[in-house]
Design an enzyme around this catalytic site. Structure first.
Site, PDB file in Angstrom:
ATOM      1  N   CYS A 245      -7.757   1.503   5.031  1.00  0.00           N
ATOM      2  CA  CYS A 245      -7.014   2.027   6.171  1.00  0.00           C
ATOM      3  C   CYS A 245      -6.871   3.551   6.219  1.00  0.00           C
ATOM      4  O   CYS A 245      -7.416   4.217   7.090  1.00  0.00           O
ATOM      5  CB  CYS A 245      -5.641   1.380   6.178  1.00  0.00           C
ATOM      6  SG  CYS A 245      -4.640   1.868   7.573  1.00  0.00           S
TER       7      CYS A 245
ATOM      8  N   HIS B 157      -0.289   5.677   9.541  1.00  0.00           N
ATOM      9  CA  HIS B 157      -0.670   5.529   8.129  1.00  0.00           C
ATOM     10  C   HIS B 157      -1.322   6.785   7.541  1.00  0.00           C
ATOM     11  O   HIS B 157      -2.253   6.703   6.747  1.00  0.00           O
ATOM     12  CB  HIS B 157      -1.585   4.310   7.932  1.00  0.00           C
ATOM     13  CG  HIS B 157      -1.306   3.587   6.639  1.00  0.00           C
ATOM     14  ND1 HIS B 157      -1.951   2.439   6.260  1.00  0.00           N
ATOM     15  CD2 HIS B 157      -0.435   3.866   5.630  1.00  0.00           C
ATOM     16  CE1 HIS B 157      -1.505   2.028   5.087  1.00  0.00           C
ATOM     17  NE2 HIS B 157      -0.582   2.889   4.677  1.00  0.00           N
TER      18      HIS B 157
END
Length: 518
Positions: free
Chosen positions: A124, A174
């Site tokens: 991610c 993120h």
């Protein structure tokens, strides 16, 4: 190669020359002629200096007045949509009989379909940092989850704002590294001004987000649908004004797989799931259970794609909008007996990538087998916008190749696990690796030497590892030489993971994972 029925039209408008700081002129593997050589300064231009020059250039667009729908001379908009953990194989247009994706199939028929799009560090935060900066993972330092992107990073949002764009971000971020449910203030949003985001959550039906105030808000129902509605509003409100760049980051189909809305879950039966041949019989039941939920999430996202396409088209800006659909990485889902990502196999590293831009690329659709990697996306988007690429970027700008309809000069994409963590534990085979994915082969080394070699044309499910086998030594040596060239080009010395962890000052636990903060 690119399959087209017509010549592409040329640049929609003239480049903003003041930002033309990127020395790349060729994609060939010549370290003396690339910006990715080991002695390249990763911050050739300090962020503040760059942004000052960029903002000064913004007047070139601002003075031109509002963009008009269909006006070829106007700067194009960007709508960049990316799912989380959606592998390239899991679409109807990609040939997956389990995937019901009529809207993505329609988009594919109007887009350039990058059939060899690669997420070179398939996890991610590393993807997101490379998407925004155009840099490789060892350079920007985000090779683990839950660590912050440097305040000095020059991002695509910084560059586009300097060129007169409005910028927006919706969904999963993120990249702040200060807690998954924490507030990200404007000064840490790396150039995005409109903000409806949270650091990280996968509670899709109980999902929070932040705007400009530190009080959390709640998405209504299944968050991807609510985020899509927010994106529709943004598109309609910004159509016909300044050019805009909107990034929409969905959490699904990342696990938990069973949490898609019931109307989608009810449409898929586990027993009907057709498994990939590289899923072992002992994993079949578990795989079908997870895949049923996975495809339910994908059906929900497909409906969301249709709504976004309709929003762009009904606003009259479809012709001059770069509309992208992709994913940050794939998901093994029991192929090779494995789950999740970080691994170098195709289910983990290959992602869908559709790019529609009628004003410059036409509307007929087509395919390219170009080896496009995550760091290449930022410069390619900037190139299509006519905005020059900053010198901090390592990736390749393929925009001219797309516009001119020629085969891109890129024969390999770099694969990397800088330091294994989380779901790629060393005790279960997790390891540092570097590799390349070419049009035909996957070749990977770990710290001990050659590890994997697949002929992806003859063996599309990567079930026959040719590494070290007689009859393939010459091929292995050629691929090894090309891998070494790629590493040299990008200044990656391929050291043990602990070296990089210490270099960037990270604290990790026994599994190599940065402790997750709430």
């Amino acid at each position: 190669m690119i399959c087209r029925l017509r010549h592409f039209e040329m640049w929609p408008f003239e480049r903003t020359s003041i930002l033309d700081t990127h020395p790349q002129m060729s994609h060939r593997a010549d370290p003396s002629k690339t910006d990715c050589t080991p002695n390249c300064d990763p911050v050739t231009m300090e962020r503040r200096t760059f942004l000052g020059a960029a903002l000064a250039a913004a007047g070139q667009l601002a003075c031109a007045g509002p963009a008009q729908a269909g006006d070829k001379a106007a700067a194009p908009n960007i709508v960049y949509i990316f799912a989380d953990q959606l592998r390239a194989q899991a679409t109807g247009y990609g040939g997956d009989v389990n995937a019901h994706t009529p809207n993505l199939d329609r988009l594919a028929g109007q887009s350039v379909d990058f059939t060899n799009a690669i997420s070179g560090c398939p996890v991610c935060s590393p993807y997101r940092a490379s998407l925004l900066t155009g840099q490789y993972w060892h350079r920007h330092g985000i090779f683990l989850n839950d660590v912050p992107l440097s305040a000095e990073a020059v991002t695509i949002a910084d560059v586009l704002r300097g060129a007169g764009y409005d910028t927006g971000y919706i969904g999963k971020w993120h990249l702040d590294g200060r807690g998954r449910l924490s507030f990200t203030p404007p000064e840490r949003r790396h150039g995005f001004t409109f903000w409806r985001a949270i650091e990280c959550t996968h509670e899709y039906n109980n999902s929070k987000y932040f705007g400009d105030e530190p009080e959390a808000r709640q998405w209504d129902g299944y968050d991807a649908i609510a985020q899509t509605a927010e994106a529709q509003r943004y598109i309609k409100e910004h159509a016909g004004g300044k050019p805009f760049a909107l990034f929409l980051s969905w959490g699904p189909p990342h696990n938990p797989y069973e949490t898609a809305p019931k109307e989608y879950r009810d449409r898929i039966k586990e027993e009907d799931i057709v498994l990939r041949p590289n899923v072992a019989a002992e994993n079949a039941e578990a795989a079908r259970k997870d895949l049923a939920g996975y495809y339910a999430h994908i059906m929900a996202l497909d409906d969301c794609v249709g709504k976004l396409m309709d929003a762009v088209e009904s606003s009259g800006i479809a012709r001059n909008t770069i509309f992208v659909f992709t994913s940050d990485h794939g998901d093994m889902l029991y192929s090779q007996g494995m789950q999740r990502k970080q691994k170098p196999w195709d289910e983990s590293v290959r992602v869908p990538l559709l790019l529609r831009f009628p004003a410059s690329l036409g509307s007929a659709g087509g395919k390219t087998d170009c080896l496009i990697n995550t760091p290449d996306i930022m410069p390619t988007l900037l190139g299509l916008c006519g905005v020059a690429v900053p010198a901090t970027v390592q990736g390749h700008d393929f925009s001219q190749d797309l516009v001119q309809g020629r085969e891109p000069d890129a024969d390999a994409a770099l694969l990397a696990c800088i330091s294994p963590f989380g779901e790629f534990l060393r005790k279960n085979g997790g390891r540092e690796y570097r590799g390349i994915r070419t049009r035909q082969y996957t070749y990977v080394r770990d710290l001990n030497g050659p590890w994997l070699l697949y002929d992806d044309a003859a063996d599309p499910y990567q079930q026959n590892n040719l590494c070290g086998k007689e009859g393939h030594r010459a091929l292995q040596e050629r691929l090894d030489v090309r891998l070494m060239q790629k590493l040299e080009e990008c200044g990656d010395k391929f050291e043990p993971g602990d070296v990089y962890v210490q270099r960037f000052g990270y604290t990790v636990d026994a599994t190599g994972t940065v402790p997750i903060k709430p």
